[in-house]
Design a protein around this motif. Structure first.
Motif, PDB file in Angstrom:
ATOM      1  N   SER A 135      -0.149 -16.477   2.217  1.00 13.03           N
ATOM      2  CA  SER A 135      -0.960 -17.207   3.189  1.00 13.03           C
ATOM      3  C   SER A 135      -0.138 -18.200   4.010  1.00 13.03           C
ATOM      4  O   SER A 135      -0.514 -18.540   5.125  1.00 13.03           O
ATOM      5  N   PHE A 136       1.001 -18.671   3.478  1.00 15.69           N
ATOM      6  CA  PHE A 136       1.786 -19.647   4.232  1.00 15.69           C
ATOM      7  C   PHE A 136       2.711 -18.989   5.251  1.00 15.69           C
ATOM      8  O   PHE A 136       3.331 -19.666   6.051  1.00 15.69           O
ATOM      9  N   LEU A 137       2.802 -17.644   5.229  1.00 18.21           N
ATOM     10  CA  LEU A 137       3.568 -16.946   6.252  1.00 18.21           C
ATOM     11  C   LEU A 137       2.626 -16.530   7.368  1.00 18.21           C
ATOM     12  O   LEU A 137       1.413 -16.662   7.264  1.00 18.21           O
ATOM     13  N   THR A 138       3.172 -15.982   8.423  1.00 18.72           N
ATOM     14  CA  THR A 138       2.362 -15.571   9.562  1.00 18.72           C
ATOM     15  C   THR A 138       1.278 -14.591   9.123  1.00 18.72           C
ATOM     16  O   THR A 138       1.511 -13.736   8.278  1.00 18.72           O
ATOM     17  N   GLY A 139       0.105 -14.710   9.681  1.00 18.97           N
ATOM     18  CA  GLY A 139      -1.021 -13.893   9.248  1.00 18.97           C
ATOM     19  C   GLY A 139      -0.932 -12.451   9.681  1.00 18.97           C
ATOM     20  O   GLY A 139      -0.937 -11.547   8.863  1.00 18.97           O
ATOM     21  N   GLU A 140      -0.827 -12.180  10.989  1.00 20.75           N
ATOM     22  CA  GLU A 140      -0.850 -10.815  11.491  1.00 20.75           C
ATOM     23  C   GLU A 140       0.550 -10.370  11.901  1.00 20.75           C
ATOM     24  O   GLU A 140       1.280 -11.110  12.528  1.00 20.75           O
ATOM     25  N   VAL A 141       0.874  -9.133  11.513  1.00 23.43           N
ATOM     26  CA  VAL A 141       2.163  -8.552  11.868  1.00 23.43           C
ATOM     27  C   VAL A 141       1.881  -7.294  12.671  1.00 23.43           C
ATOM     28  O   VAL A 141       1.090  -6.449  12.262  1.00 23.43           O
ATOM     29  N   ARG A 142       2.525  -7.177  13.839  1.00 25.76           N
ATOM     30  CA  ARG A 142       2.332  -6.008  14.712  1.00 25.76           C
ATOM     31  C   ARG A 142       3.689  -5.339  14.915  1.00 25.76           C
ATOM     32  O   ARG A 142       4.622  -5.969  15.399  1.00 25.76           O
ATOM     33  N   LEU A 143       3.762  -4.043  14.533  1.00 19.18           N
ATOM     34  CA  LEU A 143       5.006  -3.297  14.638  1.00 19.18           C
ATOM     35  C   LEU A 143       4.791  -2.073  15.525  1.00 19.18           C
ATOM     36  O   LEU A 143       4.023  -1.177  15.162  1.00 19.18           O
ATOM     37  N   PRO A 144       5.452  -2.000  16.673  1.00 18.03           N
ATOM     38  CA  PRO A 144       5.258  -0.864  17.581  1.00 18.03           C
ATOM     39  C   PRO A 144       5.968   0.397  17.057  1.00 18.03           C
ATOM     40  O   PRO A 144       6.967   0.308  16.349  1.00 18.03           O
ATOM     41  N   PHE A 145       5.422   1.559  17.420  1.00 16.25           N
ATOM     42  CA  PHE A 145       6.065   2.820  17.063  1.00 16.25           C
ATOM     43  C   PHE A 145       5.902   3.817  18.206  1.00 16.25           C
ATOM     44  O   PHE A 145       4.976   3.721  19.004  1.00 16.25           O
ATOM     45  N   SER A 146       6.821   4.754  18.253  1.00 16.71           N
ATOM     46  CA  SER A 146       6.763   5.869  19.196  1.00 16.71           C
ATOM     47  C   SER A 146       7.283   7.090  18.448  1.00 16.71           C
ATOM     48  O   SER A 146       8.460   7.149  18.085  1.00 16.71           O
ATOM     49  N   ILE A 147       6.392   8.044  18.192  1.00 14.64           N
ATOM     50  CA  ILE A 147       6.718   9.237  17.422  1.00 14.64           C
ATOM     51  C   ILE A 147       6.594  10.433  18.356  1.00 14.64           C
ATOM     52  O   ILE A 147       5.605  10.566  19.066  1.00 14.64           O
ATOM     53  N   SER A 148       7.593  11.311  18.331  1.00 10.87           N
ATOM     54  CA  SER A 148       7.568  12.461  19.226  1.00 10.87           C
ATOM     55  C   SER A 148       8.033  13.710  18.487  1.00 10.87           C
ATOM     56  O   SER A 148       8.859  13.635  17.571  1.00 10.87           O
ATOM     57  N   SER A 149       7.478  14.840  18.891  1.00 16.24           N
ATOM     58  CA  SER A 149       7.886  16.125  18.336  1.00 16.24           C
ATOM     59  C   SER A 149       7.954  17.137  19.462  1.00 16.24           C
ATOM     60  O   SER A 149       7.061  17.209  20.305  1.00 16.24           O
ATOM     61  N   VAL A 150       9.033  17.913  19.458  1.00 19.94           N
ATOM     62  CA  VAL A 150       9.239  18.946  20.472  1.00 19.94           C
ATOM     63  C   VAL A 150       9.486  20.257  19.739  1.00 19.94           C
ATOM     64  O   VAL A 150      10.197  20.295  18.747  1.00 19.94           O
ATOM     65  N   ASN A 151       8.893  21.340  20.244  1.00 16.37           N
ATOM     66  CA  ASN A 151       9.100  22.657  19.660  1.00 16.37           C
ATOM     67  C   ASN A 151       9.797  23.516  20.700  1.00 16.37           C
ATOM     68  O   ASN A 151       9.198  23.956  21.668  1.00 16.37           O
ATOM     69  N   ILE A 152      11.084  23.735  20.495  1.00 15.36           N
ATOM     70  CA  ILE A 152      11.866  24.526  21.435  1.00 15.36           C
ATOM     71  C   ILE A 152      12.382  25.753  20.707  1.00 15.36           C
ATOM     72  O   ILE A 152      12.965  25.656  19.633  1.00 15.36           O
ATOM     73  N   ARG A 153      12.169  26.904  21.288  1.00 10.48           N
ATOM     74  CA  ARG A 153      12.642  28.163  20.727  1.00 10.48           C
ATOM     75  C   ARG A 153      13.865  28.627  21.518  1.00 10.48           C
ATOM     76  O   ARG A 153      13.884  28.578  22.746  1.00 10.48           O
ATOM     77  N   ILE A 154      14.850  29.121  20.812  1.00 14.48           N
ATOM     78  CA  ILE A 154      16.029  29.689  21.462  1.00 14.48           C
ATOM     79  C   ILE A 154      15.756  31.179  21.650  1.00 14.48           C
ATOM     80  O   ILE A 154      15.415  31.879  20.697  1.00 14.48           O
TER      81      ILE A 154
END
Length: 160
Positions: A135-154
């Motif tokens: 409780s004595f530390l910061t209340g809310e923590v916000r962590l950004p993310f960016s997740i990506s997936s690519v499907n490439i066929r040779i």
């Protein structure tokens, strides 16, 4: 008598210094424990989200076009599959909140889901919102993310 008074005064100062030092060490330990707990939670969520995005892309690939050397993604199915994954596999509620033993753990705030048909790509941008257990530390923590997936066929060496 004068030297005893000085000696007693030094003992009191030493005791107060030890109390301050112990408080500082305990506070530092709590901050480090909380940092590693949040870092571990973030890595775990990021890993599971990556699996979900990969799964959604693989599931939504249009196989009928692969024979002709084209990789196409059904973007609507990919987004639907991603939301199914969030609710079923990650056990998030309709507001994308995660609960464990009846207690709130975190919330995913999705800012953007961008899917492209060709090249087959699904990108999920958002923020992981959680809170500190101390409780004595910061209340809310916000962590950004960016997740990506690519499907490439040779297509080299295919049947022509």
């Amino acid at each position: 008598m004068g030297s005893t008074r000085i000696l007693q005064s030094r003992r009191g100062d030493t005791f107060i210094f030890i109390i301050i030092l112990v408080f500082f060490i305990l506070t530092l330990a709590a901050v480090l424990i909380e940092y590693f707990r949040i870092e571990s939670l973030y890595q775990q969520v990021e890993y599971v989200l990556q699996r979900g995005v990969n799964s959604a892309v693989e599931y939504a690939m249009q196989d009928e076009y692969r024979r002709d050397g084209h990789a196409l993604l059904d973007t609507e199915i990919a987004e639907e599959r991603l939301y199914e994954y969030l609710h079923e596999s990650m056990a998030l509620d309709s507001g994308l909140n995660k609960y464990s033993n009846g207690e709130w753990v975190y919330e995913l705030e999705i800012e953007d889901i961008h899917a492209t048909e060709s090249p087959p790509r699904l990108t999920l941008d958002g923020t992981l919102r959680t809170h500190s257990i101390f409780s004595f530390l910061t209340g809310e923590v916000r962590l950004p993310f960016s997740i990506s997936s690519v499907n490439i066929r040779i297509t080299e060496g295919g049947s022509e």
